[in-house]
Design a protein around this motif. Structure first.
Motif, PDB file in Angstrom:
ATOM      1  N   GLU A  32       0.843  -1.194   0.000  1.00  0.00           N
ATOM      2  CA  GLU A  32       0.000   0.000   0.000  1.00  0.00           C
ATOM      3  C   GLU A  32       0.878   1.244   0.000  1.00  0.00           C
ATOM      4  O   GLU A  32       1.660   1.460   0.931  1.00  0.00           O
ATOM      5  CB  GLU A  32      -0.923   0.002   1.219  1.00  0.00           C
ATOM      6  N   VAL A  33       0.727   2.049  -1.029  1.00  0.00           N
ATOM      7  CA  VAL A  33       1.609   3.197  -1.250  1.00  0.00           C
ATOM      8  C   VAL A  33       0.787   4.467  -1.403  1.00  0.00           C
ATOM      9  O   VAL A  33      -0.202   4.490  -2.144  1.00  0.00           O
ATOM     10  CB  VAL A  33       2.464   2.979  -2.516  1.00  0.00           C
ATOM     11  N   SER A  34       1.203   5.509  -0.694  1.00  0.00           N
ATOM     12  CA  SER A  34       0.649   6.853  -0.909  1.00  0.00           C
ATOM     13  C   SER A  34       1.759   7.734  -1.463  1.00  0.00           C
ATOM     14  O   SER A  34       2.833   7.833  -0.870  1.00  0.00           O
ATOM     15  CB  SER A  34       0.113   7.441   0.398  1.00  0.00           C
ATOM     16  N   LEU A  35       1.498   8.361  -2.594  1.00  0.00           N
ATOM     17  CA  LEU A  35       2.490   9.187  -3.281  1.00  0.00           C
ATOM     18  C   LEU A  35       2.101  10.652  -3.135  1.00  0.00           C
ATOM     19  O   LEU A  35       1.053  11.080  -3.618  1.00  0.00           O
ATOM     20  CB  LEU A  35       2.561   8.791  -4.754  1.00  0.00           C
ATOM     21  N   PHE A  36       2.960  11.423  -2.455  1.00  0.00           N
ATOM     22  CA  PHE A  36       2.713  12.842  -2.211  1.00  0.00           C
ATOM     23  C   PHE A  36       3.465  13.676  -3.253  1.00  0.00           C
ATOM     24  O   PHE A  36       4.690  13.574  -3.379  1.00  0.00           O
ATOM     25  CB  PHE A  36       3.198  13.231  -0.815  1.00  0.00           C
ATOM     26  N   GLU A  37       2.740  14.507  -3.967  1.00  0.00           N
ATOM     27  CA  GLU A  37       3.341  15.370  -4.984  1.00  0.00           C
ATOM     28  C   GLU A  37       2.685  16.740  -4.914  1.00  0.00           C
ATOM     29  O   GLU A  37       1.462  16.867  -5.015  1.00  0.00           O
ATOM     30  CB  GLU A  37       3.168  14.764  -6.380  1.00  0.00           C
ATOM     31  N   LYS A  38       3.506  17.784  -4.738  1.00  0.00           N
ATOM     32  CA  LYS A  38       2.912  19.115  -4.597  1.00  0.00           C
ATOM     33  C   LYS A  38       2.554  19.765  -5.923  1.00  0.00           C
ATOM     34  O   LYS A  38       1.846  20.768  -5.953  1.00  0.00           O
ATOM     35  CB  LYS A  38       3.822  20.027  -3.784  1.00  0.00           C
ATOM     36  N   GLY A  39       2.998  19.168  -7.047  1.00  0.00           N
ATOM     37  CA  GLY A  39       2.623  19.677  -8.357  1.00  0.00           C
ATOM     38  C   GLY A  39       1.262  19.165  -8.801  1.00  0.00           C
ATOM     39  O   GLY A  39       0.586  18.410  -8.096  1.00  0.00           O
ATOM     40  N   THR A  40       0.866  19.569 -10.008  1.00  0.00           N
ATOM     41  CA  THR A  40      -0.453  19.209 -10.526  1.00  0.00           C
ATOM     42  C   THR A  40      -0.456  17.898 -11.298  1.00  0.00           C
ATOM     43  O   THR A  40      -1.514  17.397 -11.669  1.00  0.00           O
ATOM     44  CB  THR A  40      -0.982  20.322 -11.446  1.00  0.00           C
ATOM     45  N   SER A  41       0.734  17.334 -11.561  1.00  0.00           N
ATOM     46  CA  SER A  41       0.835  16.050 -12.252  1.00  0.00           C
ATOM     47  C   SER A  41       2.177  15.421 -11.905  1.00  0.00           C
ATOM     48  O   SER A  41       3.036  16.056 -11.281  1.00  0.00           O
ATOM     49  CB  SER A  41       0.692  16.221 -13.770  1.00  0.00           C
ATOM     50  N   LEU A  42       2.353  14.178 -12.297  1.00  0.00           N
ATOM     51  CA  LEU A  42       3.571  13.452 -11.970  1.00  0.00           C
ATOM     52  C   LEU A  42       4.677  13.720 -12.986  1.00  0.00           C
ATOM     53  O   LEU A  42       4.436  14.104 -14.130  1.00  0.00           O
ATOM     54  CB  LEU A  42       3.291  11.949 -11.915  1.00  0.00           C
ATOM     55  N   LYS A 206      -2.214   5.288  -3.995  1.00  0.00           N
ATOM     56  CA  LYS A 206      -3.005   6.513  -3.841  1.00  0.00           C
ATOM     57  C   LYS A 206      -2.108   7.691  -4.222  1.00  0.00           C
ATOM     58  O   LYS A 206      -1.015   7.844  -3.672  1.00  0.00           O
ATOM     59  CB  LYS A 206      -3.515   6.660  -2.411  1.00  0.00           C
ATOM     60  N   ILE A 207      -2.562   8.506  -5.169  1.00  0.00           N
ATOM     61  CA  ILE A 207      -1.809   9.673  -5.609  1.00  0.00           C
ATOM     62  C   ILE A 207      -2.424  10.915  -4.987  1.00  0.00           C
ATOM     63  O   ILE A 207      -3.626  11.163  -5.136  1.00  0.00           O
ATOM     64  CB  ILE A 207      -1.825   9.809  -7.144  1.00  0.00           C
ATOM     65  N   LEU A 208      -1.609  11.688  -4.279  1.00  0.00           N
ATOM     66  CA  LEU A 208      -2.073  12.939  -3.676  1.00  0.00           C
ATOM     67  C   LEU A 208      -1.359  14.099  -4.364  1.00  0.00           C
ATOM     68  O   LEU A 208      -0.242  14.459  -4.008  1.00  0.00           O
ATOM     69  CB  LEU A 208      -1.793  12.955  -2.168  1.00  0.00           C
ATOM     70  N   LEU A 209      -2.001  14.653  -5.399  1.00  0.00           N
ATOM     71  CA  LEU A 209      -1.444  15.789  -6.121  1.00  0.00           C
ATOM     72  C   LEU A 209      -1.756  17.083  -5.380  1.00  0.00           C
ATOM     73  O   LEU A 209      -2.643  17.143  -4.529  1.00  0.00           O
ATOM     74  CB  LEU A 209      -2.012  15.845  -7.533  1.00  0.00           C
ATOM     75  N   LYS A 210      -1.007  18.110  -5.717  1.00  0.00           N
ATOM     76  CA  LYS A 210      -1.166  19.432  -5.079  1.00  0.00           C
ATOM     77  C   LYS A 210      -1.148  19.298  -3.548  1.00  0.00           C
ATOM     78  O   LYS A 210      -1.943  19.910  -2.850  1.00  0.00           O
ATOM     79  CB  LYS A 210      -2.443  20.118  -5.575  1.00  0.00           C
TER      80      LYS A 210
END
Length: 491
Positions: A32-42, A206-210
């Motif tokens: 189970e992976v949560s990916l934190f990214e502060k941008g609008t896309s990967l 789970k992708i968490l953008l912005k």
């Protein structure tokens, strides 16, 4: 694949090439992976344009790094085949350069042997063509003969790839022989599309953008608290393991976690141009030079629709004065100057884009005179890159670990991501998060189910969102090696 005990939760901070690829890998093996990214896309960040299948673009790095890059590139090509531009690279040494045109020959022979051994270990590793075709030398006399031939719209032999070089490069500026080597292109927009589509389809990810990670707190026996902000709302969540893949901001995450590591950050840019071209697909072309001098390496990277990406490894073009900086003992984060941070977060001034792109065009026109007619586009490919340690020439790098279930994935070349993911998986096996049977896993069913058409459409979305020509979303040639479908060879 995952042990029967309560599933462990992994936070990956940073959705660039490293973070997105490691998230894809770990979710494919059932974690189970949560990916934190502060941008609008990967997969935003420093430009990539090739696999570095042998590291021949860098004369200064040792052979050991070249062997590592060859192995990593082959694995990367096998995982992300739809993001590869199947064209070779031509390496030339200008007469003004102090280097010997034959200096790479011992390395090329060594890499050919390494490639043969990798194929003997696993026939599926034959993704760069036959070992005997890994490189080919071209002397001046042969180039002069090729210059009399008509260009081929879609080259299918080494000689046909060299025809546009023979006809349009000023051969009088070069030492001989020239080298054609199977260093394929790698499309950053298609890579981002492949990773995003796979992660979106995988229920384990789970992708968490912005989303910005603000604080990390370790609690013995409970793992990590991750404090993050999304849509102006602050939240906190527990995770069992943290992977820092925050790119040039890796030092900030180290600081938040209470760890210190020496690293360098370098700001670089490549420039996107439109050139009517010559009616033929070109190979990538590298004109060697001494980095950081007025005669640094020049790099010509072609894409469909007459789009050409340019590097000029001088401080007037790709490199920047004070753009390479190390951290100090007080923080793990090197402090880039405000002008660079403004470019990253606010964008470039059109005047500077025009100035530096025109310099890149003029620089390339020294070798390809007709390229002087190329046109400037509005947005360069740019970003800051972290380099672990204190060696700015380091090219093969990957993962490091700290106590309390914390890892860093600090790649310098994008093809190192699978090596990084393998090492993290070994650590997770040791911790009992996942069964040993997944070690070295390359059977990624979800990733392999994504269609080429879907990748193209998502890549087009990314180029439009980021203001780049649509040609950057396409592959030059559809081609597979060692498969029933073999449309192009370099024999």
């Amino acid at each position: 694949m995952v042990n029967s005990q309560k599933s462990k939760k992994i936070a990956i901070i940073g959705g660039g090439i490293a973070g997105a690829s490691v998230a894809l890998y770990l979710s494919e093996i059932g974690l189970e992976v949560s990916l934190f990214e502060k941008g609008t896309s990967l997969v935003n960040g420093p430009p990539i344009c090739h696999l570095h299948a042998g590291g021949n673009l860098y004369r200064e790095i040792p052979d050991s790094q070249c062997v590592t890059l060859l192995k990593e590139s082959i694995e990367t090509l096998r995982l992300f085949p739809d993001s590869i531009d199947y064209r070779p690279t031509v390496i030339a040494v200008p007469k003004r350069d102090s280097g010997d045109a034959l200096a790479l020959l011992p390395r090329l022979k060594m890499l050919t042997q390494e490639y043969e051994q990798l194929i003997q270990q696993d026939a599926s590793n034959e993704v760069l063509g036959a070992p005997k075709d890994y490189y080919r030398l071209f002397e001046l006399e042969e180039m002069q003969k090729l210059a009399k031939l008509d260009e081929v719209a879609v080259p299918s032999t080494s000689e046909e790839w060299m025809i546009p070089i023979a006809k349009h490069v000023d051969l009088s500026t070069l030492k001989f022989p020239l080298v054609l080597v199977q260093e394929f292109g790698w499309n950053v927009f298609r890579l981002g599309a492949s990773a995003a589509l796979s992660l979106e389809k995988n229920p384990k990810s789970k992708i968490l953008l912005k989303t910005k990670v603000n604080q990390l707190t370790h609690t013995e026996g409970k793992g990590w608290k991750v404090f993050f902000e999304q849509n102006q709302q602050e939240s906190v969540e527990y995770f069992d393991y943290i992977i820092n893949a925050a790119g040039f901001k890796s030092g900030e995450i180290d600081d938040a976690a209470g760890f210190h590591k020496q690293r360098i950050v370098e700001f670089k840019a490549a420039y996107v141009t439109q050139w009517e071209g010559t009616g033929s697909f070109w190979p990538e072309v590298i004109f060697h030079g001494e980095r950081g001098t007025p005669h640094g390496m020049a790099q010509f990277t072609p894409y469909p629709d007459n789009v050409i990406q340019l590097h000029g490894m001088t401080e007037e073009i790709t490199l920047f004065d004070e753009g390479l900086i190390a951290n100090d003992k007080n923080s793990a984060q090197p402090k880039l100057g405000k002008s660079f941070l403004d470019k990253i977060y606010k964008g470039w001034s059109l005047d500077e884009v025009k100035l530096r792109t025109e310099r890149a065009i003029d620089y390339m026109a020294e070798f390809i005179p007709s390229f002087s007619r190329a046109k400037v586009t509005d947005v360069p490919l740019f970003g800051a890159q972290q380099i672990p340690g204190d060696d700015a020439n380091l090219r093969a790098a990957g993962v490091s670990f700290e106590d309390n279930n914390y890892a860093r994935c600090e790649i310098v070349k994008a093809s190192s991501v699978l090596t990084c993911a393998d090492e993290i998986t070994k650590r997770l096996i040791t911790l009992g998060y996942v069964n040993k049977s997944v070690q070295g896993c390359r059977e990624f069913a979800i990733t392999n189910s994504i269609s080429d058409e879907a990748i193209t459409q998502r890549a087009l979305t990314y180029t439009k969102q980021r203001g780049y020509p649509s040609g950057l979303a396409y592959r030059n040639i559809k081609q597979t090696f060692n498969q029933t479908e073999l449309q192009v060879s370099f024999a």
